[in-house]
Design a protein around this motif. Sequence first.
Motif, mmCIF file in Angstrom:
data_model
loop_
_atom_site.group_PDB
_atom_site.id
_atom_site.type_symbol
_atom_site.label_atom_id
_atom_site.label_comp_id
_atom_site.label_asym_id
_atom_site.label_seq_id
_atom_site.Cartn_x
_atom_site.Cartn_y
_atom_site.Cartn_z
ATOM 1 N N THR A 182 0.844 -1.194 0.000
ATOM 2 C CA THR A 182 0.000 0.000 0.000
ATOM 3 C C THR A 182 0.880 1.244 0.000
ATOM 4 O O THR A 182 2.064 1.181 0.346
ATOM 5 C CB THR A 182 -0.913 0.055 1.255
ATOM 6 O OG1 THR A 182 -0.089 0.282 2.410
ATOM 7 C CG2 THR A 182 -1.697 -1.230 1.432
ATOM 8 N N PRO A 183 0.300 2.401 -0.334
ATOM 9 C CA PRO A 183 1.074 3.647 -0.374
ATOM 10 C C PRO A 183 1.655 4.081 0.968
ATOM 11 O O PRO A 183 2.593 4.877 0.996
ATOM 12 C CB PRO A 183 0.041 4.673 -0.874
ATOM 13 C CG PRO A 183 -0.962 3.882 -1.625
ATOM 14 C CD PRO A 183 -1.051 2.575 -0.898
ATOM 15 N N ILE A 184 1.130 3.574 2.078
ATOM 16 C CA ILE A 184 1.619 4.017 3.387
ATOM 17 C C ILE A 184 3.102 3.711 3.568
ATOM 18 O O ILE A 184 3.811 4.403 4.300
ATOM 19 C CB ILE A 184 0.785 3.396 4.531
ATOM 20 C CG1 ILE A 184 0.943 4.226 5.811
ATOM 21 C CG2 ILE A 184 1.164 1.942 4.764
ATOM 22 C CD1 ILE A 184 -0.054 3.851 6.902
ATOM 23 N N TRP A 185 3.592 2.681 2.848
ATOM 24 C CA TRP A 185 4.996 2.314 2.986
ATOM 25 C C TRP A 185 5.931 3.359 2.393
ATOM 26 O O TRP A 185 7.124 3.377 2.696
ATOM 27 C CB TRP A 185 5.248 0.943 2.376
ATOM 28 C CG TRP A 185 4.732 -0.148 3.266
ATOM 29 C CD1 TRP A 185 3.535 -0.792 3.165
ATOM 30 C CD2 TRP A 185 5.371 -0.685 4.422
ATOM 31 N NE1 TRP A 185 3.394 -1.692 4.193
ATOM 32 C CE2 TRP A 185 4.502 -1.662 4.968
ATOM 33 C CE3 TRP A 185 6.601 -0.445 5.042
ATOM 34 C CZ2 TRP A 185 4.827 -2.381 6.116
ATOM 35 C CZ3 TRP A 185 6.924 -1.173 6.186
ATOM 36 C CH2 TRP A 185 6.037 -2.121 6.705
ATOM 37 N N ASP A 186 5.403 4.247 1.567
ATOM 38 C CA ASP A 186 6.242 5.298 0.992
ATOM 39 C C ASP A 186 6.850 6.185 2.071
ATOM 40 O O ASP A 186 7.918 6.776 1.879
ATOM 41 C CB ASP A 186 5.434 6.169 0.023
ATOM 42 C CG ASP A 186 4.980 5.388 -1.204
ATOM 43 O OD1 ASP A 186 5.569 4.319 -1.460
ATOM 44 O OD2 ASP A 186 4.044 5.855 -1.883
ATOM 45 N N THR A 187 6.157 6.318 3.205
ATOM 46 C CA THR A 187 6.649 7.180 4.287
ATOM 47 C C THR A 187 7.282 6.386 5.416
ATOM 48 O O THR A 187 7.747 6.962 6.391
ATOM 49 C CB THR A 187 5.506 8.046 4.857
ATOM 50 O OG1 THR A 187 4.439 7.192 5.275
ATOM 51 C CG2 THR A 187 5.005 9.026 3.822
ATOM 52 N N ILE A 188 7.313 5.042 5.271
ATOM 53 C CA ILE A 188 7.901 4.209 6.315
ATOM 54 C C ILE A 188 9.181 3.534 5.841
ATOM 55 O O ILE A 188 10.140 3.395 6.595
ATOM 56 C CB ILE A 188 6.885 3.142 6.792
ATOM 57 C CG1 ILE A 188 5.723 3.815 7.525
ATOM 58 C CG2 ILE A 188 7.546 2.118 7.696
ATOM 59 C CD1 ILE A 188 4.664 2.859 8.013
ATOM 60 N N VAL A 189 9.231 3.103 4.587
ATOM 61 C CA VAL A 189 10.405 2.411 4.067
ATOM 62 C C VAL A 189 11.651 3.271 4.281
ATOM 63 O O VAL A 189 11.668 4.456 4.002
ATOM 64 C CB VAL A 189 10.222 2.078 2.576
ATOM 65 C CG1 VAL A 189 11.547 1.613 1.971
ATOM 66 C CG2 VAL A 189 9.166 0.992 2.408
ATOM 67 N N GLY A 190 12.707 2.630 4.807
ATOM 68 C CA GLY A 190 13.944 3.343 5.056
ATOM 69 C C GLY A 190 14.062 3.900 6.451
ATOM 70 O O GLY A 190 15.053 4.541 6.783
ATOM 71 N N THR A 191 13.053 3.642 7.302
ATOM 72 C CA THR A 191 13.078 4.241 8.636
ATOM 73 C C THR A 191 13.188 3.235 9.765
ATOM 74 O O THR A 191 13.519 3.609 10.877
ATOM 75 C CB THR A 191 11.809 5.081 8.884
ATOM 76 O OG1 THR A 191 10.674 4.215 8.885
ATOM 77 C CG2 THR A 191 11.627 6.144 7.824
ATOM 78 N N VAL A 192 12.879 1.959 9.508
ATOM 79 C CA VAL A 192 12.960 0.972 10.577
ATOM 80 C C VAL A 192 14.096 -0.003 10.305
ATOM 81 O O VAL A 192 14.552 -0.158 9.182
ATOM 82 C CB VAL A 192 11.621 0.217 10.759
ATOM 83 C CG1 VAL A 192 10.564 1.158 11.255
ATOM 84 C CG2 VAL A 192 11.179 -0.456 9.486
ATOM 85 N N GLU A 193 14.553 -0.663 11.335
ATOM 86 C CA GLU A 193 15.754 -1.467 11.237
ATOM 87 C C GLU A 193 15.451 -2.915 10.887
ATOM 88 O O GLU A 193 14.389 -3.438 11.201
ATOM 89 C CB GLU A 193 16.502 -1.405 12.576
ATOM 90 C CG GLU A 193 16.960 0.010 12.923
ATOM 91 C CD GLU A 193 17.609 0.076 14.289
ATOM 92 O OE1 GLU A 193 17.731 -0.985 14.933
ATOM 93 O OE2 GLU A 193 17.998 1.174 14.695
#
Length: 266
Positions: free
Chosen positions: A194-205
């Motif tokens: 879903t599009p929500i991952w656009d603002t999450i990808v790259g931020t969690v380990e």
Amino acid sequence: MAGRVEGKVALVTGGASGIGRACAERLAQEGAVVVVTDVQDAKGAETVEAIAAAGGKAEYLRHDVTSEDAWIGVVAQVEARHGRLDILVNNAGIGLGGSVFDMSLADFQRQTAVNVDGVFLGVKHAIPLMRKSGDGGSVINMSSVAGLKGAPNLAGYCATKGAVRLFTKAVAMECANAKDGVRVNSVHPGIIETPIWDTIVGTVEPGSNAGPARPATLDAMAEMAVPLGFKGLPGDIADGVLWLASAESRYVTGAELVIDGGLSVR
């Protein structure tokens, strides 16, 4: 099995794309009249057109879920046009990743306004119409695996989705005590395309409960983090929402339906 929500009226927030759109389409496919709400007007219109093209019934309303006046207006329109409400899918949400030490108060509050306040306002203003309809109803609040487990660099998002989880249980007990026939449950998606991952990808380990984001693609993330080895699709969540909306789940309230390929128990 067809017609599982035949004759029902459903309201799906954030229904213009992603999981919300899949839920709207699935409910319409099974016989519900669906009111799709969002702030993405063009995509909302596309969703309604797609439902109509498939033989379903739907309409679109612009709706800022953080506004109480907007909720009052939307529910009033649903009552005026359809006379009832049977299903509410509180799906609208945003995901803002990043360290809690770097997150601005404005971003934290914006995420809370959409993800928590929006669910509260939906429950507050939609359930009275469900009660008025006389046949009970089903409220489905969209939480997340991040509402079950903590994850580095997703503290703000986890806070909102954890709030939705326990808020759901409390409201379920309130409705059960009232014997109003309204069931209230939460759904907890894992790594879904879903599009929500656009603002999450790259931020969690890597290896975190919410899923690693160092790999470049969602597929790589899912392969690394999800026991089943692949990402989910919006339709996977929509199928769970349909079950909770239908009479098949008549004895289910205050529950959390986890749809995550095993991510939360790894």
